[in-house]
Design a protein around this motif. Structure first.
Motif, short mmCIF file in Angstrom:
data_model
loop_
_atom_site.label_atom_id
_atom_site.label_comp_id
_atom_site.label_asym_id
_atom_site.label_seq_id
_atom_site.Cartn_x
_atom_site.Cartn_y
_atom_site.Cartn_z
N THR A 12 81.02 45.02 33.18
CA THR A 12 81.21 44.03 34.24
C THR A 12 82.64 43.49 34.18
N TYR A 13 83.15 43.11 35.31
CA TYR A 13 84.46 42.46 35.37
C TYR A 13 84.30 41.09 35.96
N GLN A 14 85.05 40.17 35.47
CA GLN A 14 85.09 38.84 36.07
C GLN A 14 86.24 38.85 37.05
N THR A 19 81.04 37.79 39.01
CA THR A 19 80.87 38.90 38.09
C THR A 19 80.64 40.18 38.88
N LEU A 20 81.48 41.17 38.59
CA LEU A 20 81.37 42.43 39.31
C LEU A 20 80.80 43.45 38.33
N THR A 21 79.62 43.97 38.65
CA THR A 21 79.03 44.96 37.75
C THR A 21 79.45 46.35 38.21
N VAL A 22 80.26 46.99 37.41
CA VAL A 22 80.83 48.27 37.80
C VAL A 22 79.96 49.41 37.28
N LEU A 23 79.37 49.21 36.12
CA LEU A 23 78.44 50.19 35.57
C LEU A 23 77.18 49.44 35.16
N GLY A 40 80.59 61.30 42.23
CA GLY A 40 80.24 60.09 42.96
C GLY A 40 81.40 59.70 43.85
N PRO A 41 81.12 58.86 44.84
CA PRO A 41 82.20 58.45 45.76
C PRO A 41 83.25 57.60 45.04
N SER A 42 84.35 57.47 45.70
CA SER A 42 85.43 56.67 45.13
C SER A 42 84.96 55.24 44.88
N GLY A 43 85.29 54.72 43.75
CA GLY A 43 84.93 53.34 43.44
C GLY A 43 83.55 53.19 42.85
N SER A 44 82.89 54.31 42.57
CA SER A 44 81.51 54.22 42.09
C SER A 44 81.43 53.94 40.59
N GLY A 45 82.54 54.08 39.88
CA GLY A 45 82.52 53.75 38.45
C GLY A 45 82.71 54.95 37.54
N LYS A 46 83.13 56.10 38.10
CA LYS A 46 83.28 57.32 37.31
C LYS A 46 84.35 57.14 36.22
N THR A 47 85.49 56.69 36.66
CA THR A 47 86.59 56.53 35.71
C THR A 47 86.23 55.52 34.63
N THR A 48 85.56 54.47 35.07
CA THR A 48 85.15 53.45 34.11
C THR A 48 84.26 54.07 33.03
N LEU A 49 83.33 54.89 33.47
CA LEU A 49 82.40 55.52 32.53
C LEU A 49 83.16 56.43 31.57
N LEU B 401 94.44 55.79 32.82
CA LEU B 401 93.45 56.07 33.85
C LEU B 401 93.65 55.20 35.07
N ARG B 402 94.22 54.09 34.85
CA ARG B 402 94.23 53.08 35.90
C ARG B 402 95.53 52.30 35.84
N THR B 403 96.43 52.55 36.79
CA THR B 403 97.69 51.80 36.75
C THR B 403 97.64 50.61 37.70
N SER B 404 96.62 50.61 38.55
CA SER B 404 96.63 49.58 39.59
C SER B 404 96.28 48.20 39.03
N TYR B 405 95.48 48.20 37.99
CA TYR B 405 95.11 46.89 37.45
C TYR B 405 96.05 46.51 36.32
N GLU B 406 97.02 45.72 36.67
CA GLU B 406 97.99 45.33 35.67
C GLU B 406 97.41 44.20 34.86
N1 LIG Z 1 90.03 45.70 35.69
C1 LIG Z 1 89.19 45.66 36.73
N2 LIG Z 1 88.92 44.46 37.30
C2 LIG Z 1 88.09 44.39 38.35
N3 LIG Z 1 87.50 45.44 38.92
C3 LIG Z 1 87.76 46.67 38.41
C4 LIG Z 1 88.62 46.83 37.29
N4 LIG Z 1 88.69 48.14 36.99
C5 LIG Z 1 87.88 48.77 37.91
N5 LIG Z 1 87.34 47.90 38.76
C6 LIG Z 1 86.42 48.19 39.86
O1 LIG Z 1 85.40 49.01 39.36
C7 LIG Z 1 84.95 49.87 40.34
C8 LIG Z 1 84.90 51.27 39.76
O2 LIG Z 1 86.18 51.77 39.56
P1 LIG Z 1 86.44 53.25 39.06
O3 LIG Z 1 85.69 53.44 37.81
O4 LIG Z 1 87.89 53.48 39.01
O5 LIG Z 1 85.83 54.13 40.23
P2 LIG Z 1 86.01 55.68 40.52
O6 LIG Z 1 86.75 56.24 39.36
O7 LIG Z 1 84.64 56.12 40.62
O8 LIG Z 1 86.75 55.75 41.77
C9 LIG Z 1 85.91 49.77 41.49
O9 LIG Z 1 85.27 49.04 42.52
C10 LIG Z 1 87.06 48.98 40.97
O10 LIG Z 1 87.54 48.15 41.97
#
Ligand SMILES: Nc1ncnc2c1ncn2[C@@H]1O[C@H](COP(=O)(O)OP(=O)(O)O)[C@@H](O)[C@H]1O
Ligand SMILES: [Mg+2]
Lengths: 235, 858
Positions: A12-14, A19-23, A40-49, B401-406
């Motif tokens: 989750t991100y604050q 609170t934003l639950t990403v995974l 998964g579609p863009s923004g679905s949380g793949k990179t996060t995982l 992986l992610r440069t957008s979130y500084e």
């Molecule tokens: N540091 C962060 N703070 C807030 N939200 C974030 C942060 N990093 C990622 N997110 C959000 O998490 C969601 C998943 O991101 P990401 O894993 O990059 O998706 P994908 O790789 O599937 O496109 C996105 O909606 C993104 O906006």
């Protein structure tokens, strides 16, 4: 024994007080040699995982075991050591060190492990990806496809047990993509490495044995592909 | 499944790991020139440190070598009264080789050029100087002068400074007292004398034998007698002198030996070099601030690479060490270059300090100074570079992986505070090392911090004001230039600080100089007297007054002066008090010669502070003393002071204290007697008048010296000229040192322009693709640098105006009205330099065609 195990991963991100639950409660387990893709579609949380599995980030709750090492309790530097030992990376935007030559880029993980013949091993790897003559070139002097091949050589340099690739063809044109993808699977097969591939390209995903689909942080499906079935039955 | 504990190889990362060095080297390959430019900011600071320290070392070596030339003799005795026969006879036994000198101020007059001024007259007999060369042109004049006592030839040797000032030359005659002398030689240098001493008191040397005939040795003249001795080679001078030192003390004779003079000179110059070291250190710190800001931007650029390294498995420490090694090595190069430059610069320092040096300095490379300079520079530069470097330890591999979130990597880090602490400690430590006084060292650090803080504040304020009142209606070019001051990663503040501090130093120097002069000039205003005639004998008083009036000059004031010494304080003799170690009365107050006047009323430059004005009551003299004098003497009203007036003891009672305005050309006195006590005592008179201009002044002085050769005249113009001369010499030295700061500021500017070059190129290309002409882009840059220069100069000048005001108000206690014209000149020069350096470093951006620029790597 599993090479990678995710248990109830939640991230989750604050942001802005909310609170934003990403995974949300993601679990799976991979055996050595598996090939696996996350789609998964863009923004679905793949990179996060991927980031959590590779120990680049910490989960809000849940655990990751990499080669049976529990990552959540390790410090950042200990995780770095684990990565150096067991993990290879391929990125969408290649992430070569711009100030180092191709050869030196490939040498870095070897040298970090204190390997003696880093230069020779790196040169062999460059030859393996078809860039034996380009070792002294800097990243800016290479095309996108060539850069990605250098990064492949670097990823395999420390003979990783598991390879993470985040949209490895995202920045490449179709033909170059095909080349690079073939090379990834070839090297992977040769080294017996486990492959975790993040992509939104379903055709690419279908070349792996298993596909997880996620949407809005939830796993929506977990399927074994045809090729898997063949392989499994063959075993 | 069993959980195996992590098989993490224990990696101990140490700076000696060759891989770190290899990586540092490889990674620097593409940015070495740039890195070096960042580090070059410390070159000048270190150069200044090394130059000053080398010079100091060489100076003290030279002082050791040429110590005897400082004195010109093995022993010099100084006394201010003629000695009795017994003491005189004793002096003759000290050594057969003895020279005598009588020195006193007197008017000298060159009839051919009409030049006249108060000078130092020295009547000399014997072969002094025994050591060192008495540089006289022509050199044969020295031998001729020494023989003049026997030949009776009336010749004089005159200081070059005096001849130049009065437009005279060898071959002219000079009138001293009632005698005419032929100027036989021009004195270029006398052992032990510096250009500064000859500026204050230019000298005319006369043959001793002819002194009586000048008629100048009268009562009241301030005469200093000196005897110079030479001993046989190999004499242990100090041991020898010990055998009769107490005898000299008793006779009131001061003595000066080579050892003592050497120590004094050494101490004076150590103080000087230490002070200059601090000035050099400021330049170094400026450079270090530049280094920190350049490294900050450099690190920002490197964060992506660090993230990759972390991802591949490098530890935070490893990544940090790679860049620490890189910057330290570049710093070392900068330091070595600085040391080399400093060693060269010190070659010209003897010229810079020339007018203060009593000896010739031999310059050689001082390895000690080089080591100190390199060490200091490197430590401070690395400490400053650490501030931005620390961030590297915290770079997350997630950035790959992610440069957008500084994420905010500059967040709180306890080590940061440790580094800040170390910097403060290093600065204070250095200051202490130089001045050996913790309070002053802390003061230095605090002052520096204040200057930095105020400049930062001013820079911020100005930026805020420009932003707040952004001129929306102005042309595009202006708006773009202004906006550039806020571009992301702008260097505006750092430049305002570094260039501003340079401007501050120069402006303050200038303002203080004019302040000191105006303090003197102030007294020339209104109907105040501006010329003082002294040494007027009783019988000359009427005649001199008449002469003054015949020149249509006013007699503003005429006062009698009686010289006396203190004999007793509250019944205790001066000798007893001197022996009493618990007494807090300063020695000078006990032994000095007092010049005292007598009158019943106060004059307008005085105010009664306590008690009563001086008066005679029941045959007791109630005197008044200056307020500060009462405190220094630990006296209170009603205490008794007994004075010795030419042998007669006169008891007095302290009846009151006066506040005296010392800023006026006035005869002011520590002690004033009432009328009715001193009228019959031997005395001379002082007369004050006011001349309109230099011509009138010269005409009057010529007449005066012709009629009353023993009367001395000093006019304010002369004092002003002398002060101006000395300040000029002092400020030249300081300006020379400030130069290092200014140039350092410009180097910081260069490096910050270069570091933002990539950004600028992209912008410029974008603008040109959008159709901007080369001229327009040039204009944008030009205006940007102009604004930057103005901002910096303005901040520096504002700071210096306040600083000088504080100095005027608290220290000199005089009103301060800054003269803005020269400050504008400083601002203009600083701005012009900023524009020049800025444009010079961005020339590549403008000259290259867009396409080529896009391909080029920076
Ligand atoms: N540091 C962060 N703070 C807030 N939200 C974030 C942060 N990093 C990622 N997110 C959000 O998490 C969601 C998943 O991101 P990401 O894993 O990059 O998706 P994908 O790789 O599937 O496109 C996105 O909606 C993104 O906006
Ligand atoms: Mg992604």
């Amino acid at each position: 024994m599993s090479i990678l195990r995710a248990e109830n991963l939640t991230k989750t991100y604050q942001s802005g007080g909310r609170t934003l639950t990403v995974l949300n409660d993601v679990s799976f387990e991979l055996q050595p040699g598996d090939t696996f893709s996350i789609v998964g579609p863009s923004g679905s949380g793949k990179t996060t995982l991927l980031g959590l599995c590779a120990g680049l980030d910490r989960a809000s709750s849940g655990s990751v075991y990499l080669n049976d090492i529990k990552l959540d309790t390790l410090s950042e530097d200990e995780r770095a050591a684990v990565r150096n030992q067991y993990v290879g990376f391929i990125f969408q935007n290649f992430q070569l060190l711009p100030t180092l030559t191709a050869l030196e880029n490939v040498m870095v993980p070897l040298e970090l492990r204190g390997e003696k013949k880093a230069g020779r091993t790196a040169q062999e790897l460059l030859e393996r990806v078809g860039l034996g003559q380009r070792g002294h070139h800097y990243p800016t002097q290479l095309s996108g496809g060539e850069q990605q091949r250098v990064s492949l050589a670097r990823a395999f340099a420390n003979r990783p047990k598991i390879l993470f690739a985040d949209e490895p063809t995202g920045n490449l044109d179709t033909d170059t993509s095909a080349n690079v993808v073939d090379l990834i699977f070839e090297l992977n097969r040769e080294a017996g490495t486990t492959l975790v591939l993040v992509t939104h390209d379903l055709e690419l995903a279908s070349r792996t044995q298993r596909i997880i689909r996620i949407k809005g942080g939830h796993v929506v499906s977990d399927t074994y592909t045809e090729s898997t079935a063949d392989l499994r039955s063959g075993q | 499944m069993d959980r195996i504990l992590p098989k993490v190889p224990a990696r101990s990362v140490s700076i000696t790991d060759p891989w770190l060095w290899k990586m540092a080297w490889r990674d620097s390959r593409r940015s070495r020139r740039r890195l070096f430019l960042f580090m070059s900011a410390i070159v000048l600071g270190i150069a200044a440190l090394v130059a000053i320290n080398s010079f100091g070392d060489n100076l003290s070596a030279s002082v050791d070598e040429q110590a005897r030339e400082l004195l010109g003799a093995d022993l010099v005795l100084t006394y201010n009264k003629t000695l009795n026969k017994k003491t005189e006879a004793f002096l003759n036994t000290i050594s057969p080789e003895r020279s005598n000198e009588v020195a006193f101020p007197s008017m000298v007059f060159f009839p051919r050029s009409g030049g006249v001024r108060l000078s130092q007259v020295k009547a000399l007999e014997g072969r002094f100087p025994y050591y060192g060369e008495w540089e006289v042109q022509p050199s044969a004049a020295v031998a001729r002068f020494r023989k003049a006592g026997k030949t009776g030839e009336r010749i004089a040797l005159v200081d070059d400074a005096l001849l130049v000032q009065l437009n005279a030359r060898p071959g002219d005659s000079v009138k001293v007292g009632s005698l005419m002398f032929l100027v036989a030689g021009r004195v270029m240098k006398t052992p032990g004398q510096t250009a500064v001493t000859t500026t204050v008191a230019p000298t005319v040397f006369l043959p001793y034998a002819q002194l009586p005939e000048t008629g100048l040795l009268q009562r009241g003249s301030r005469v200093t007698y000196r005897s110079y001795f030479q001993f046989d080679p190999g004499t242990n001078v100090d041991a020898y002198i010990k055998t009769f030192a107490s005898r000299l003390d008793k006779a009131g004779i001061n003595y000066d030996t080579v050892t003592e003079r050497k120590e004094q000179t050494g101490r004076a110059f150590t103080d000087l070099t230490r002070f200059l070291n601090l000035v050099a250190f400021v330049a170094l710190l400026l450079g270090c601030v530049g280094v920190a800001s350049a490294v900050h931007l450099y690190v920002k650029e490197k964060i992506a690479s660090v993230a990759v390294l972390r991802c591949i498995g490098a530890s935070g420490r490893q990544a940090f060490l790679i860049y620490l090694i890189q910057t330290s090595l570049m710093g070392l190069m900068g330091a070595v270059l600085g040391a080399a430059l400093g060693s060269i610069v010190q070659l010209i320092l003897p010229e810079v300090f020339g007018s203060f040096l009593p000896i010739d300095v031999t310059v050689t490379v001082s390895w000690k100074a080089v080591a100190q300079g390199v060490g200091t520079g490197l430590v401070i530069a690395v400490l400053f570079a650490l501030l931005p470097l620390l961030v590297i330890r915290k770079v997350s591999p997630l950035r790959t992986l992610r440069t957008s979130y500084e994420e905010d990597v500059t967040g709180r880090d306890p080590l940061r505070w440790a580094v800040y602490g170390a910097i403060v400690l290093a600065i204070t430590g250095f200051a202490y090392w130089q001045i050996r006084d913790w309070k002053m060292a802390l003061g230095f650090t605090l002052g520096l911090a204040t200057a930095f803080g105020v400049l930062t504040g001013l820079g911020r304020l100005l930026m805020f004001l420009v932003r707040r009142f952004f001129p929306v209606s102005w042309s595009y070019i202006w708006r773009q230039s202004l906006a550039n001051l806020y571009r992301p990663q702008n260097q505006t503040l750092i430049l305002v600080i570094s260039i501003g501090l340079g401007a501050f130093l120069i402006a303050t120097l200038y303002l203080t100089q004019t302040l000191l002069l105006s303090r003197v000039q102030l007294s020339a205003s209104g109907g105040q007297p501006n010329m003082v005639l002294f040494d007027i004998q009783n019988e000359q008083k009427a005649g001199v007054q008449q002469l003054v009036q015949s020149h249509r000059l006013p007699v503003v004031q005429s006062v009698p002066v009686v010289t006396m010494r203190l004999a007793e304080v509250n019944g205790r003799t001066v000798e007893a008090i001197q022996k009493d170690t618990s007494s807090k009365i300063p020695d000078w107050a006990l032994t000095r010669e007092y010049r005292v006047t007598y009158r019943d009323a106060l004059i307008d430059s005085e105010k009664l502070a306590t008690g009563k004005a001086q008066s005679l009551r029941n045959q007791t003299a109630l005197i008044s003393v200056e307020k500060g004098y009462l405190d220094r003497m630990r006296l209170k009203l009603g205490d008794t002071l007994t004075f010795n007036v030419q042998g007669a003891l006169i008891p007095t009672v302290v009846g009151g204290t006066r506040e005296v305005d010392w800023n006026r050309v006035q005869t002011n006195f520590l002690i004033v007697f009432p009328n009715g006590v001193l009228e019959q005592a031997p005395q001379f008179h002082v007369l004050m008048t006011r001349v309109r201009d230099t011509q009138q002044s010269a005409a009057f002085q010529r007449d005066l010296v012709r009629r009353y050769p023993n009367v001395s005249a000093i006019d304010l113009g002369l004092i002003l000229r002398t002060i101006d001369d000395i300040l000029e010499k002092v400020s030249f030295v300081i300006r020379f040192m400030a130069l290092f700061s200014i140039v350092t500021g410009l180097l910081v500017l260069s490096s910050s322009v270069v570091i933002s070059k990539y950004q600028r190129i992209q912008e410029s290309v974008l603008l040109r693709t959008l159709g901007a002409s080369r001229r327009q882009i040039l204009l944008i840059s030009l205006i940007e640098y102009m604004l930057l220069g103005l901002l910096a100069a303005f901040s520096g000048i504002v700071l210096s105006v306040f600083g000088t005001w504080g100095l005027a108000y608290f220290v000199f206690e005089i009103p301060f009205v800054p003269d803005f014209t020269p400050l504008l000149v400083v601002a203009a020069v600083v701005t012009a330099l900023t524009i020049l350096i800025g444009l010079f470093n961005s020339r590549g951006v403008l000259v290259r065609p867009p396409l080529e620029v896009l391909r080029a790597e920076v």
